[in-house]
Write a protein that holds these residues in place. Structure first.
Motif, PDB file in Angstrom:
ATOM      1  N   TYR A  93      66.957  14.739   3.335  1.00 48.33           N
ATOM      2  CA  TYR A  93      66.642  16.211   3.762  1.00 48.33           C
ATOM      3  C   TYR A  93      65.166  16.381   4.281  1.00 48.33           C
ATOM      4  O   TYR A  93      64.331  15.884   3.651  1.00 48.33           O
ATOM      5  CB  TYR A  93      66.801  17.101   2.540  1.00 48.33           C
ATOM      6  N   ARG A 115      68.033  11.638   0.231  1.00 50.27           N
ATOM      7  CA  ARG A 115      69.355  12.306  -0.206  1.00 50.27           C
ATOM      8  C   ARG A 115      69.978  11.838  -1.562  1.00 50.27           C
ATOM      9  O   ARG A 115      70.611  12.828  -2.344  1.00 50.27           O
ATOM     10  CB  ARG A 115      70.315  12.268   1.051  1.00 50.27           C
ATOM     11  N   SER A 116      70.132  10.656  -1.889  1.00 44.88           N
ATOM     12  CA  SER A 116      70.467  10.142  -3.015  1.00 44.88           C
ATOM     13  C   SER A 116      69.780  10.185  -4.273  1.00 44.88           C
ATOM     14  O   SER A 116      70.354  10.340  -5.274  1.00 44.88           O
ATOM     15  CB  SER A 116      70.973   8.624  -2.684  1.00 44.88           C
ATOM     16  N   GLU A 117      68.343  10.316  -4.057  1.00 43.01           N
ATOM     17  CA  GLU A 117      67.587  10.492  -5.385  1.00 43.01           C
ATOM     18  C   GLU A 117      66.997  11.767  -5.578  1.00 43.01           C
ATOM     19  O   GLU A 117      66.662  12.356  -6.661  1.00 43.01           O
ATOM     20  CB  GLU A 117      66.614   9.401  -5.342  1.00 43.01           C
ATOM     21  N   GLY A 118      66.991  12.577  -4.471  1.00 44.55           N
ATOM     22  CA  GLY A 118      66.454  14.004  -4.368  1.00 44.55           C
ATOM     23  C   GLY A 118      67.340  15.153  -4.822  1.00 44.55           C
ATOM     24  O   GLY A 118      68.729  15.050  -4.889  1.00 44.55           O
ATOM     25  N   ASN A 119      66.774  16.021  -5.461  1.00 49.56           N
ATOM     26  CA  ASN A 119      67.390  17.405  -5.792  1.00 49.56           C
ATOM     27  C   ASN A 119      66.848  18.532  -5.170  1.00 49.56           C
ATOM     28  O   ASN A 119      65.919  18.893  -5.196  1.00 49.56           O
ATOM     29  CB  ASN A 119      67.161  17.471  -7.199  1.00 49.56           C
ATOM     30  N   LEU A 120      67.766  18.938  -3.958  1.00 48.10           N
ATOM     31  CA  LEU A 120      67.540  19.796  -2.861  1.00 48.10           C
ATOM     32  C   LEU A 120      67.042  21.007  -3.641  1.00 48.10           C
ATOM     33  O   LEU A 120      65.944  21.973  -3.216  1.00 48.10           O
ATOM     34  CB  LEU A 120      68.319  20.022  -2.014  1.00 48.10           C
ATOM     35  N   ALA A 121      67.744  21.743  -4.639  1.00 47.55           N
ATOM     36  CA  ALA A 121      67.524  23.002  -4.973  1.00 47.55           C
ATOM     37  C   ALA A 121      65.944  23.007  -5.997  1.00 47.55           C
ATOM     38  O   ALA A 121      65.295  23.680  -5.858  1.00 47.55           O
ATOM     39  CB  ALA A 121      68.633  23.236  -6.138  1.00 47.55           C
ATOM     40  N   LEU A 122      65.980  21.744  -6.701  1.00 46.39           N
ATOM     41  CA  LEU A 122      64.595  21.803  -7.466  1.00 46.39           C
ATOM     42  C   LEU A 122      63.524  21.801  -6.597  1.00 46.39           C
ATOM     43  O   LEU A 122      62.363  22.231  -6.580  1.00 46.39           O
ATOM     44  CB  LEU A 122      64.699  20.454  -8.215  1.00 46.39           C
TER      45      LEU A 122
END
Length: 137
Positions: A93, A115-122
């Motif tokens: 992202y 993308r596999s480790e991140g948290n887009l909302a956070l």
């Protein structure tokens, strides 16, 4: 209130953060960078993301209603009504978070998130908090 370097260090503490920068979208110059760059060149990435930010911020489709825009000072460009832009790719992202400043509000934070480790909302919430506290000197 964090400056650019402190802000970028905090951004890199987000899960999945691969790289980040503070960019002036009118000039395309990176004011600060940290971590990796998607194409291996922080300056080129700053120029490319600045183009996306500029195209988004200047589009009438995203303009505030006249009643919501508030009074502008003569000669002062209006601030962008856009809060952030999120671009998704197959493995990550890219989040561009616009920063309101006392001068011309032409600065944004760019976060490159795995993308596999991140948290887009956070990441979106945290970038918003950092953008509000960022001090540009």
């Amino acid at each position: 209130m964090p400056g650019i370097d402190e802000c970028l260090l905090e951004v890199m503490r987000l899960p999945g953060a691969r790289g980040a920068s503070v960019v002036d979208w009118t000039s395309g110059l990176a004011l600060g960078t940290i971590g990796e760059s998607p194409n291996g060149d922080h300056e080129a990435t700053a120029a490319e993301t600045a183009e996306v930010a500029r195209m988004t911020a200047e589009q009438p489709a995203f303009a505030r209603l006249a009643a919501d825009s508030g009074a502008q000072h003569p000669g002062q460009p209006p601030s962008t009504p856009v809060e952030d832009v999120i671009v998704t790719t197959h493995d990550g992202y890219h989040m561009l978070r616009f920063v309101e400043t006392a001068f011309d509000s032409s600065v944004f934070l760019h976060l490159w998130l795995d993308r596999s480790e991140g948290n887009l909302a956070l990441a979106r919430m945290r970038l918003g908090e950092l953008a509000e506290r960022l001090v540009l000197a």
